[in-house]
Design a protein around this motif. Structure first.
Motif, PDB file in Angstrom:
ATOM      1  N   ASP A  21       0.832  -1.208   0.000  1.00 26.11           N
ATOM      2  CA  ASP A  21       0.000   0.000   0.000  1.00 26.11           C
ATOM      3  C   ASP A  21       0.868   1.261   0.000  1.00 26.11           C
ATOM      4  O   ASP A  21       0.559   2.231  -0.691  1.00 26.11           O
ATOM      5  N   ARG A  22       1.964   1.239   0.752  1.00 26.78           N
ATOM      6  CA  ARG A  22       2.845   2.414   0.758  1.00 26.78           C
ATOM      7  C   ARG A  22       3.493   2.648  -0.606  1.00 26.78           C
ATOM      8  O   ARG A  22       3.693   3.787  -1.017  1.00 26.78           O
ATOM      9  N   LEU A  23       3.800   1.557  -1.307  1.00 24.63           N
ATOM     10  CA  LEU A  23       4.498   1.691  -2.587  1.00 24.63           C
ATOM     11  C   LEU A  23       3.544   1.896  -3.764  1.00 24.63           C
ATOM     12  O   LEU A  23       3.920   2.508  -4.770  1.00 24.63           O
ATOM     13  N   LEU A  24       2.315   1.386  -3.653  1.00 27.85           N
ATOM     14  CA  LEU A  24       1.433   1.382  -4.822  1.00 27.85           C
ATOM     15  C   LEU A  24       0.006   1.824  -4.531  1.00 27.85           C
ATOM     16  O   LEU A  24      -0.828   1.869  -5.441  1.00 27.85           O
ATOM     17  N   GLY A  25      -0.307   2.163  -3.272  1.00 25.43           N
ATOM     18  CA  GLY A  25      -1.652   2.638  -2.945  1.00 25.43           C
ATOM     19  C   GLY A  25      -1.917   4.021  -3.524  1.00 25.43           C
ATOM     20  O   GLY A  25      -0.977   4.729  -3.895  1.00 25.43           O
ATOM     21  N   GLU A  26      -3.209   4.381  -3.580  1.00 30.70           N
ATOM     22  CA  GLU A  26      -3.574   5.713  -4.125  1.00 30.70           C
ATOM     23  C   GLU A  26      -2.907   6.815  -3.302  1.00 30.70           C
ATOM     24  O   GLU A  26      -2.838   6.801  -2.130  1.00 30.70           O
TER      25      GLU A  26
END
Lengths: 189, 189
Positions: free
Chosen positions: A184-189
């Motif tokens: 989530d940190r690398l690819l979340g909105e």
């Protein structure tokens, strides 16, 4: 559902070599729910392959049976979403095999980033790695089972992600939670 | 480790009423790894209590036995970190009981925020909820097991967090992963 992600990211869950509670090098057992949770999080964030890395024949067979139940067997019939997630799981005896397969797949050796619950040298912060991914650089994230990746594996990577710090110094997430948060940190909105 | 978090946040994992695959209202079984993963993530981010909500006596006893193994039994002796995490787990038959206990604990009824994999009305975005937490407002986050919280529970909450969207429209995280990601979004660095 069929959108091609612009990023090239694989995740490897290492079962050997990892540390035990006492800091000794061990091999851990494959955990059914690790495969499911990591495959589902991986599929959600557009990870291309989730590698289950174990040198043990019986553990490889166990992982293959779990995956096959959901991709070819009854599980996938009743739960197509789970089939889609688990179809991204690959099994490999060691990290060198993962790197060889990824190099063949993308035509370039991926950058390898280790994860660790403790601060380590050669940290790359999350926003720098987001930028690498957005630029299309192929990356492999390494996660350790049991008490985590050995120092040799961490030191052998090209860089290390910072530990996930919450509030108050307690830092004992499951590897399933760590994978979800880091994706989530690398690819979340 | 003993720092007092400025925020007042509890998490509730609902086992009844939840939806099954077909959208019917069911009660789900307590899952051992849910308790561990959610308690560990909760402790990492300074959640005060992780509520296991089930009306079934046998499921309450199962949850109590798991918790007791790690807080009073052998588990806690060999793994004090797990003891610390699981000591924050509470078991309650229904949401009203959770709200009554939280109101007694903090002197004010908490704001209740539901989570859902689909977009819903009355969404509060993550940064707005971060601000509420930083301001000390007591909050309760609701997570559904099985195929998620029923419409009645979601509509009965004071607000709803946006669904976790990854890349490409696949949206089938485990509840363990969803809890970890949402706590990181609300309380991570």
């Amino acid at each position: 559902m069929n959108e091609v992600p612009p990023h090239r990211l694989d995740v490897a869950l290492i079962h050997y070599p990892v540390n035990n509670r006492g800091g000794e090098v061990i091999g851990s057992a494959v955990t059914n729910l690790d495969l499911h949770d990591i495959a589902r999080a991986g599929r959600t964030y557009g990870v291309d392959a989730c590698w289950i890395v174990t040198p043990y024949d019986d553990q490889q067979r166990l992982a293959e049976e779990i995956v096959r139940h959901w991709t070819e067997g009854y599980g996938g019939t009743v739960n197509p979403d789970r089939r889609e997630a688990l179809s991204r799981v690959r099994i490999c005896p060691d990290l060198e095999g993962v790197l060889a397969a990824m190099t063949a797949k993308w035509g370039i050796r991926p950058r390898v980033l280790a994860t660790c619950a403790q601060p380590r040298p050669r940290t790359e912060n999350y926003s720098a790695v987001r930028t690498r991914l957005a630029g299309g650089e192929p990356l492999l994230l390494l996660f350790g089972t049991a008490w985590g990746l050995t120092a040799d594996v961490v030191d052998g990577a090209d860089g290390v992600l910072p530990p996930i710090m919450g509030r108050g110094g307690f830092n004992h997430l499951s590897v399933r939670s760590a994978v979800a948060i880091i994706l989530d940190r690398l690819l979340g909105e």
